[in-house]
Write an enzyme that holds these catalytic residues in place. Structure first.
Site, mmCIF file in Angstrom:
data_model
loop_
_atom_site.group_PDB
_atom_site.id
_atom_site.type_symbol
_atom_site.label_atom_id
_atom_site.label_comp_id
_atom_site.label_asym_id
_atom_site.label_seq_id
_atom_site.Cartn_x
_atom_site.Cartn_y
_atom_site.Cartn_z
ATOM 1 N N LYS A 151 -34.700 16.191 -28.175
ATOM 2 C CA LYS A 151 -35.813 16.796 -28.914
ATOM 3 C C LYS A 151 -35.984 18.221 -28.435
ATOM 4 O O LYS A 151 -36.020 18.482 -27.239
ATOM 5 C CB LYS A 151 -37.102 16.003 -28.614
ATOM 6 C CG LYS A 151 -38.318 16.525 -29.333
ATOM 7 C CD LYS A 151 -38.457 15.879 -30.702
ATOM 8 C CE LYS A 151 -39.464 16.564 -31.589
ATOM 9 N NZ LYS A 151 -38.975 17.788 -32.244
ATOM 10 N N LYS A 190 -39.917 17.505 -19.717
ATOM 11 C CA LYS A 190 -41.215 17.481 -20.392
ATOM 12 C C LYS A 190 -41.433 16.140 -21.106
ATOM 13 O O LYS A 190 -42.489 15.520 -20.986
ATOM 14 C CB LYS A 190 -41.284 18.638 -21.406
ATOM 15 C CG LYS A 190 -42.654 18.907 -21.938
ATOM 16 C CD LYS A 190 -42.687 20.034 -22.967
ATOM 17 C CE LYS A 190 -42.469 21.388 -22.356
ATOM 18 N NZ LYS A 190 -42.879 22.487 -23.258
ATOM 19 N N LYS A 193 -32.251 21.896 -27.292
ATOM 20 C CA LYS A 193 -32.779 23.187 -27.743
ATOM 21 C C LYS A 193 -31.714 23.875 -28.577
ATOM 22 O O LYS A 193 -30.513 23.641 -28.384
ATOM 23 C CB LYS A 193 -33.110 24.069 -26.527
ATOM 24 C CG LYS A 193 -34.179 25.098 -26.793
ATOM 25 C CD LYS A 193 -35.543 24.448 -26.864
ATOM 26 C CE LYS A 193 -36.688 25.351 -26.984
ATOM 27 N NZ LYS A 193 -37.975 24.656 -26.847
ATOM 28 N N THR A 229 -50.786 21.725 -28.848
ATOM 29 C CA THR A 229 -50.401 22.284 -27.538
ATOM 30 C C THR A 229 -51.630 22.853 -26.825
ATOM 31 O O THR A 229 -51.861 22.582 -25.643
ATOM 32 C CB THR A 229 -49.298 23.349 -27.696
ATOM 33 O OG1 THR A 229 -48.253 22.794 -28.475
ATOM 34 C CG2 THR A 229 -48.756 23.782 -26.352
ATOM 35 N N ASN A 268 -50.686 30.818 -31.060
ATOM 36 C CA ASN A 268 -51.064 29.448 -31.426
ATOM 37 C C ASN A 268 -51.650 28.672 -30.245
ATOM 38 O O ASN A 268 -52.715 28.066 -30.356
ATOM 39 C CB ASN A 268 -49.824 28.729 -31.992
ATOM 40 C CG ASN A 268 -50.045 27.243 -32.137
ATOM 41 O OD1 ASN A 268 -49.672 26.443 -31.288
ATOM 42 N ND2 ASN A 268 -50.732 26.849 -33.202
ATOM 43 N N SER A 322 -45.272 16.182 -31.779
ATOM 44 C CA SER A 322 -44.040 16.159 -32.575
ATOM 45 C C SER A 322 -43.439 14.753 -32.570
ATOM 46 O O SER A 322 -42.887 14.285 -33.571
ATOM 47 C CB SER A 322 -43.011 17.144 -32.016
ATOM 48 O OG SER A 322 -43.502 18.435 -32.127
#
Ligand code: NAD
Length: 428
Positions: free
Chosen positions: A71, A95, A107, A191, A222, A362
């Site tokens: 992810k 994470k 990534k 987040t 954000n 997510s």
């Protein structure tokens, strides 16, 4: 600062090596986990609007998928490097593991500046990215998401290309989609809210009432916006926030001792991305130099913009009043600061725990897509709060029991979970 501080992959490996040593991991396990398990380096030819063809260099890197499909976001950036993508993929593994969601780390990146590309060129670039590596993507393989300079529209083009090739509907292959097209409610806030869920837990441990605390923040994007909104809603006072002024290409810190208001701060942005200084003064805000955010006499610092902002050079500027640093950004503190911060008795909430609300939501988006059943916002946010506070609690308990820093404790938990997965699978 040493060269190592500037190379995120070397940083990520150094952080891993330290914990691998603490855990006395086998040599083979270390070798497996200190580098990505799979790297795709490829080119994407894009027909430009003027009829020429431009070739973009791109990456998709999977660090580890022992706990579940990889992810991680796809970044579009002119200065993207393979080492940045490698490091970020590794941090995604830790994470996901620290918040205990069944996903691995990945990534992607494309060396490009989307601001110089037309909408059509961006669409062809997104579709080209998926065409080159579609066999390695998918809800059960590797799940991409928006990241630096990519957005929900880019994700939807990528999804459409994937589904066209795969011949079906696979909305769980990518996250960060628009709500109504497979996106999750609450993702925009996730987040920033996650940062404040961690902060709430931390303040409880320190016996501090959020209503009597003050914050200075770096960044107003954000993550910062929603962290600021929730923090103020809970009664805290946001004293200062630094942000960029696109008209001058500089940064400034906007301060109001009596507290900043997020909607007012948003209104200060001019149409060309600058800061309306006159209006700021009318509303009682002071405009200070960009780096002034770090030297404010506040209880809590929240770096929510960039990496490498808290260095040994700037550490002495941090007020003796500061009790907590919430790493909302990725890698805002250089590794050589960790011990110094601990010596100063500042409680640091490490980035890959503090900002894990985004990936957790997510994951919720993927779950909703895979089951084709979408939750209301309260359900998303209450699950998010539960996950984040649980994760914080586990890290805190280990840090206390073993006298570790919060960062080391978070790494120990995450790395142990991944080591357990690779051992159970018989990979090592
Ligand atoms: P963003 O692009 O929305 O906002 C970044 C903000 O930082 C902008 O307001 C920009 O003007 C400001 N900024 C840039 N340089 C600055 C400087 N030198 N001084 C002051 N302000 C500066 O980005 P974001 O999504 O809010 O992400 C912020 C950080 O959080 C990044 O490190 C990102 O990797 C990390 N993060 C984001 C998410 C997410 O879900 N958005 C998840 C995990 C981690």
């Amino acid at each position: 600062m040493s060269e190592q501080n500037y190379n995120p992959y070397k940083n990520a490996q150094a952080q891993f090596d330290k914990v691998a040593e603490m855990l006395d991991l086998e040599a083979g396990t270390r070798e497996l986990l200190r580098q990505p398990m799979q790297e795709a380096h490829f080119t994407i030819p894009v027909k430009m609007d003027d009829g020429s063809t431009k070739v973009f260099n791109a990456y998709r890197i999977k660090h580890n998928d022992s706990r579940g499909p990889a992810k991680g976001g796809i970044r579009f950036h002119p200065n993207e490097t393979v080492d940045t993508v490698r490091a970020l993929s590794m941090w995604m593994t830790w994470k996901c593991a620290v918040v205990d969601i069944p996903l691995g780390g990945g990534k992607g990146g494309v060396i490009c500046d989307p601001r110089t590309l037309s909408k059509g060129e961006q669409e062809r670039l997104c579709r080209g990215y998926v065409r080159r590596i579609h066999a390695q993507l998918g809800p059960n393989l590797d799940v991409a998401a928006p990241d630096v300079m990519t957005n929900s529209q880019h994700m939807l083009w990528m999804l459409d290309e994937y589904e066209t090739i795969a011949g079906g509907r696979y909305p769980g292959m990518i996250t960060g989609k628009p709500v109504g097209m497979g996106g999750s409610l609450g993702r925009t806030e996730a987040t920033g809210y996650g940062v404040i869920y961690c902060l709430q837990e931390c303040l409880n441990k320190l016996n501090m009432d959020i209503k009597n605390t003050t914050v200075s923040m770096q960044g107003f994007g954000n993550v910062a916006e929603y962290a600021a909104r929730m923090y103020i809603e809970l009664g805290g006072k946001l004293v200062a926030i630094s942000r960029t002024d696109r008209t001058t290409g500089t940064t400034c810190t906007i301060k109001r001792e009596s507290g900043c208001d997020v909607d007012e701060l948003k209104q200060l942005k001019t149409a060309d991305g600058g800061i309306d200084r006159e209006k700021a003064k009318e509303l009682g805000y002071e405009i200070l130099p960009g780096d002034a955010w770090i030297s404010q006499d506040v209880d809590i610092l929240i770096p929510a913009a960039l990496e490498n902002q808290i260095t040994p050079e700037v550490l002495p500027m941090i007020s003796s009043k500061v009790k907590v640093i919430c790493e909302a950004a990725n890698g805002p503190t250089t590794p050589d600061c960790d011990d110094l911060i601990r010596e100063r008795n500042i409680f640091l909430i490490p980035d890959f725990l503090c900002n894990a609300g985004g990936v957790t939501c997510s994951y919720f988006e993927q779950v909703q897509c895979n089951t084709n059943y979408f939750w209301d916002k309260d359900e998303v946010l209450s699950k998010l709060e539960h996950n984040m506070k649980n994760a914080f609690q586990s890290v805190y308990e280990l840090a206390q029991e073993e006298n570790l820093s919060m960062r080391d404790a978070a790494y120990v938990i995450a790395i142990k979970r991944v080591v357990n997965a690779v051992e159970l699978r018989g990979w090592v």
